[in-house]
Design a protein around this motif. Sequence first.
Motif, PDB file in Angstrom:
ATOM      1  N   LYS A   1       0.853  -1.184   0.000  1.00  0.00           N
ATOM      2  CA  LYS A   1       0.000   0.000   0.000  1.00  0.00           C
ATOM      3  C   LYS A   1       0.893   1.239   0.000  1.00  0.00           C
ATOM      4  CE  LYS A   1      -3.668  -2.488   0.207  1.00  0.00           C
ATOM      5  NZ  LYS A   1      -4.221  -2.846  -1.068  1.00  0.00           N
ATOM      6  N   PRO A   2       0.929   1.976  -1.127  1.00  0.00           N
ATOM      7  CA  PRO A   2       1.766   3.173  -1.193  1.00  0.00           C
ATOM      8  C   PRO A   2       1.235   4.263  -0.260  1.00  0.00           C
ATOM      9  CG  PRO A   2       0.432   2.972  -3.169  1.00  0.00           C
ATOM     10  CD  PRO A   2       0.204   1.730  -2.371  1.00  0.00           C
ATOM     11  N   ALA A   3       2.109   5.184   0.133  1.00  0.00           N
ATOM     12  CA  ALA A   3       1.721   6.261   1.029  1.00  0.00           C
ATOM     13  C   ALA A   3       0.613   7.130   0.419  1.00  0.00           C
ATOM     14  CB  ALA A   3       2.938   7.123   1.368  1.00  0.00           C
ATOM     15  N   ARG A   4       0.656   7.315  -0.879  1.00  0.00           N
ATOM     16  CA  ARG A   4      -0.349   8.084  -1.604  1.00  0.00           C
ATOM     17  C   ARG A   4      -0.923   7.200  -2.710  1.00  0.00           C
ATOM     18  NH1 ARG A   4      -2.931  11.379   0.118  1.00  0.00           N
ATOM     19  NH2 ARG A   4      -3.131  12.645  -1.723  1.00  0.00           N
ATOM     20  N   PRO A   5      -2.178   7.425  -3.084  1.00  0.00           N
ATOM     21  CA  PRO A   5      -2.792   6.563  -4.105  1.00  0.00           C
ATOM     22  C   PRO A   5      -2.087   6.662  -5.457  1.00  0.00           C
ATOM     23  CG  PRO A   5      -4.423   8.034  -3.102  1.00  0.00           C
ATOM     24  CD  PRO A   5      -3.086   8.454  -2.596  1.00  0.00           C
ATOM     25  N   LEU A   6      -1.888   5.512  -6.068  1.00  0.00           N
ATOM     26  CA  LEU A   6      -1.421   5.470  -7.449  1.00  0.00           C
ATOM     27  C   LEU A   6      -2.613   5.770  -8.360  1.00  0.00           C
ATOM     28  CD1 LEU A   6       0.768   2.232  -7.328  1.00  0.00           C
ATOM     29  CD2 LEU A   6       1.527   4.609  -7.157  1.00  0.00           C
ATOM     30  N   THR A   7      -2.362   5.958  -9.635  1.00  0.00           N
ATOM     31  CA  THR A   7      -3.421   6.291 -10.578  1.00  0.00           C
ATOM     32  C   THR A   7      -4.541   5.260 -10.557  1.00  0.00           C
ATOM     33  OG1 THR A   7      -1.785   7.374 -11.984  1.00  0.00           O
ATOM     34  CG2 THR A   7      -3.894   6.815 -13.005  1.00  0.00           C
ATOM     35  N   HIS A   8      -4.199   3.976 -10.459  1.00  0.00           N
ATOM     36  CA  HIS A   8      -5.217   2.928 -10.452  1.00  0.00           C
ATOM     37  C   HIS A   8      -6.021   2.956  -9.163  1.00  0.00           C
ATOM     38  CE1 HIS A   8      -1.974   1.734 -13.208  1.00  0.00           C
ATOM     39  NE2 HIS A   8      -3.004   1.481 -13.999  1.00  0.00           N
ATOM     40  N   ASP A   9      -5.379   3.342  -8.059  1.00  0.00           N
ATOM     41  CA  ASP A   9      -6.104   3.507  -6.793  1.00  0.00           C
ATOM     42  C   ASP A   9      -7.076   4.677  -6.901  1.00  0.00           C
ATOM     43  OD1 ASP A   9      -4.515   1.451  -5.545  1.00  0.00           O
ATOM     44  OD2 ASP A   9      -2.919   2.935  -5.311  1.00  0.00           O
ATOM     45  N   LEU A  10      -6.617   5.757  -7.533  1.00  0.00           N
ATOM     46  CA  LEU A  10      -7.460   6.933  -7.724  1.00  0.00           C
ATOM     47  C   LEU A  10      -8.691   6.576  -8.555  1.00  0.00           C
ATOM     48  CD1 LEU A  10      -8.028  10.007  -7.660  1.00  0.00           C
ATOM     49  CD2 LEU A  10      -6.562  10.195  -9.685  1.00  0.00           C
ATOM     50  N   LEU A  11      -8.493   5.860  -9.646  1.00  0.00           N
ATOM     51  CA  LEU A  11      -9.630   5.477 -10.485  1.00  0.00           C
ATOM     52  C   LEU A  11     -10.597   4.587  -9.710  1.00  0.00           C
ATOM     53  CD1 LEU A  11     -11.110   5.638 -13.130  1.00  0.00           C
ATOM     54  CD2 LEU A  11      -9.598   3.871 -14.040  1.00  0.00           C
ATOM     55  N   ARG A  12     -10.079   3.661  -8.925  1.00  0.00           N
ATOM     56  CA  ARG A  12     -10.938   2.818  -8.075  1.00  0.00           C
ATOM     57  C   ARG A  12     -11.782   3.694  -7.153  1.00  0.00           C
ATOM     58  NH1 ARG A  12      -7.442   0.445  -3.825  1.00  0.00           N
ATOM     59  NH2 ARG A  12      -7.623   2.614  -3.185  1.00  0.00           N
ATOM     60  N   ASP A  13     -11.143   4.691  -6.520  1.00  0.00           N
ATOM     61  CA  ASP A  13     -11.841   5.561  -5.578  1.00  0.00           C
ATOM     62  C   ASP A  13     -12.869   6.450  -6.277  1.00  0.00           C
ATOM     63  OD1 ASP A  13     -10.213   4.343  -3.710  1.00  0.00           O
ATOM     64  OD2 ASP A  13      -8.891   6.084  -3.454  1.00  0.00           O
ATOM     65  N   VAL A  14     -12.542   6.928  -7.483  1.00  0.00           N
ATOM     66  CA  VAL A  14     -13.491   7.743  -8.249  1.00  0.00           C
ATOM     67  C   VAL A  14     -14.722   6.917  -8.625  1.00  0.00           C
ATOM     68  CG1 VAL A  14     -13.852   8.931 -10.458  1.00  0.00           C
ATOM     69  CG2 VAL A  14     -11.792   9.399  -9.119  1.00  0.00           C
ATOM     70  N   LEU A  15     -14.497   5.700  -9.106  1.00  0.00           N
ATOM     71  CA  LEU A  15     -15.635   4.842  -9.461  1.00  0.00           C
ATOM     72  C   LEU A  15     -16.513   4.564  -8.239  1.00  0.00           C
ATOM     73  CD1 LEU A  15     -13.937   2.316 -11.909  1.00  0.00           C
ATOM     74  CD2 LEU A  15     -15.525   4.179 -12.488  1.00  0.00           C
ATOM     75  N   ALA A  16     -15.879   4.334  -7.092  1.00  0.00           N
ATOM     76  CA  ALA A  16     -16.648   4.089  -5.868  1.00  0.00           C
ATOM     77  C   ALA A  16     -17.441   5.330  -5.467  1.00  0.00           C
ATOM     78  CB  ALA A  16     -15.709   3.658  -4.739  1.00  0.00           C
ATOM     79  N   ALA A  17     -16.817   6.505  -5.550  1.00  0.00           N
ATOM     80  CA  ALA A  17     -17.494   7.747  -5.183  1.00  0.00           C
ATOM     81  C   ALA A  17     -18.683   8.022  -6.098  1.00  0.00           C
ATOM     82  CB  ALA A  17     -16.507   8.916  -5.218  1.00  0.00           C
ATOM     83  N   LEU A  18     -18.569   7.653  -7.356  1.00  0.00           N
ATOM     84  CA  LEU A  18     -19.645   7.852  -8.324  1.00  0.00           C
ATOM     85  C   LEU A  18     -20.673   6.719  -8.308  1.00  0.00           C
ATOM     86  CD1 LEU A  18     -17.566   9.170 -11.359  1.00  0.00           C
ATOM     87  CD2 LEU A  18     -19.029  10.496  -9.809  1.00  0.00           C
ATOM     88  N   LYS A  19     -20.435   5.738  -7.447  1.00  0.00           N
ATOM     89  CA  LYS A  19     -21.309   4.559  -7.373  1.00  0.00           C
ATOM     90  C   LYS A  19     -21.465   3.908  -8.743  1.00  0.00           C
ATOM     91  CE  LYS A  19     -23.865   6.056  -3.277  1.00  0.00           C
ATOM     92  NZ  LYS A  19     -22.816   6.847  -2.754  1.00  0.00           N
ATOM     93  N   ALA A  20     -20.311   3.779  -9.422  1.00  0.00           N
ATOM     94  CA  ALA A  20     -20.256   3.164 -10.751  1.00  0.00           C
ATOM     95  C   ALA A  20     -19.204   2.057 -10.700  1.00  0.00           C
ATOM     96  CB  ALA A  20     -19.900   4.212 -11.799  1.00  0.00           C
ATOM     97  N   PRO A  21     -19.566   0.904 -10.150  1.00  0.00           N
ATOM     98  CA  PRO A  21     -18.557  -0.149  -9.957  1.00  0.00           C
ATOM     99  C   PRO A  21     -18.035  -0.732 -11.262  1.00  0.00           C
ATOM    100  CG  PRO A  21     -20.755  -0.988  -9.493  1.00  0.00           C
ATOM    101  CD  PRO A  21     -20.905   0.500  -9.730  1.00  0.00           C
ATOM    102  N   LEU A  22     -16.787  -1.149 -11.221  1.00  0.00           N
ATOM    103  CA  LEU A  22     -16.204  -1.879 -12.350  1.00  0.00           C
ATOM    104  C   LEU A  22     -16.779  -3.289 -12.310  1.00  0.00           C
ATOM    105  CD1 LEU A  22     -14.170  -2.007 -14.706  1.00  0.00           C
ATOM    106  CD2 LEU A  22     -12.480  -2.808 -13.049  1.00  0.00           C
ATOM    107  N   GLN A  23     -17.557  -3.635 -13.337  1.00  0.00           N
ATOM    108  CA  GLN A  23     -18.194  -4.948 -13.395  1.00  0.00           C
ATOM    109  C   GLN A  23     -17.242  -6.014 -13.931  1.00  0.00           C
ATOM    110  OE1 GLN A  23     -21.076  -5.366 -12.038  1.00  0.00           O
ATOM    111  NE2 GLN A  23     -21.634  -3.230 -11.804  1.00  0.00           N
ATOM    112  N   ALA A  24     -16.413  -5.632 -14.902  1.00  0.00           N
ATOM    113  CA  ALA A  24     -15.489  -6.582 -15.521  1.00  0.00           C
ATOM    114  C   ALA A  24     -14.525  -5.835 -16.423  1.00  0.00           C
ATOM    115  CB  ALA A  24     -16.252  -7.629 -16.339  1.00  0.00           C
ATOM    116  N   VAL A  25     -13.465  -6.534 -16.768  1.00  0.00           N
ATOM    117  CA  VAL A  25     -12.509  -6.089 -17.774  1.00  0.00           C
ATOM    118  C   VAL A  25     -12.572  -7.116 -18.894  1.00  0.00           C
ATOM    119  CG1 VAL A  25     -10.035  -5.982 -18.261  1.00  0.00           C
ATOM    120  CG2 VAL A  25     -10.952  -4.861 -16.232  1.00  0.00           C
ATOM    121  N   GLU A  26     -12.613  -6.628 -20.133  1.00  0.00           N
ATOM    122  CA  GLU A  26     -12.628  -7.534 -21.278  1.00  0.00           C
ATOM    123  C   GLU A  26     -11.504  -7.173 -22.230  1.00  0.00           C
ATOM    124  OE1 GLU A  26     -16.556  -7.432 -22.996  1.00  0.00           O
ATOM    125  OE2 GLU A  26     -17.383  -8.667 -21.372  1.00  0.00           O
ATOM    126  N   ILE A  27     -10.624  -8.127 -22.487  1.00  0.00           N
ATOM    127  CA  ILE A  27      -9.587  -7.963 -23.504  1.00  0.00           C
ATOM    128  C   ILE A  27     -10.255  -8.389 -24.804  1.00  0.00           C
ATOM    129  CG2 ILE A  27      -7.298  -8.671 -24.276  1.00  0.00           C
ATOM    130  CD1 ILE A  27      -6.721  -9.276 -21.242  1.00  0.00           C
TER     131      ILE A  27
END
Length: 154
Positions: free
Chosen positions: A51-77
């Motif tokens: 756990k880094p001292a400050r959020p990495l970009t991917h942590d930030l995106l996770r937190d933004v999605l949570a704040a917007l109540k828009a969960p990541l359902q899946a990733v598709e390649i």
Amino acid sequence: MRELSVVGVRVELPSNQPIVLLREVEGDRYLPIWIGAVEATAIAYEQQGVKPARPLTHDLLRDVLAALKAPLQAVEITELKENVFYADLLIGDGVRVSARPSDSIALALRVGAPIRCSEQVLSEAGIVIPDEQEDEVEKFREFLDQVRPEDFAG
């Protein structure tokens, strides 16, 4: 779409290019994807529970999605064109956003979302490792147990 699990990341020698290795959950194909050092570090951090001292970009995106109540359902390649992989983030109620697979994987690991791959991409780029090479996969797993995220810096 076939579900994949993340085996881990490593540096491919002699090019020093990081690679993420995925494996079919219900199958025997592996999918290697060459990625950037930053994304390799982000994936390794999450797999190792760093756990880094400050959020990495991917942590930030996770937190933004949570704040917007828009969960990541899946990733598709979804595609492989001219040796470049393409992925989509499936967010909330059907929103699809194009993203690099490496960023998508780093985010999926942070939220516990499934990672899926099209059959076409797996047929084209997936590899089956013969039984006699399974010890190489085991060596790779041992490497992953010992590697530190800092090994991917620079």
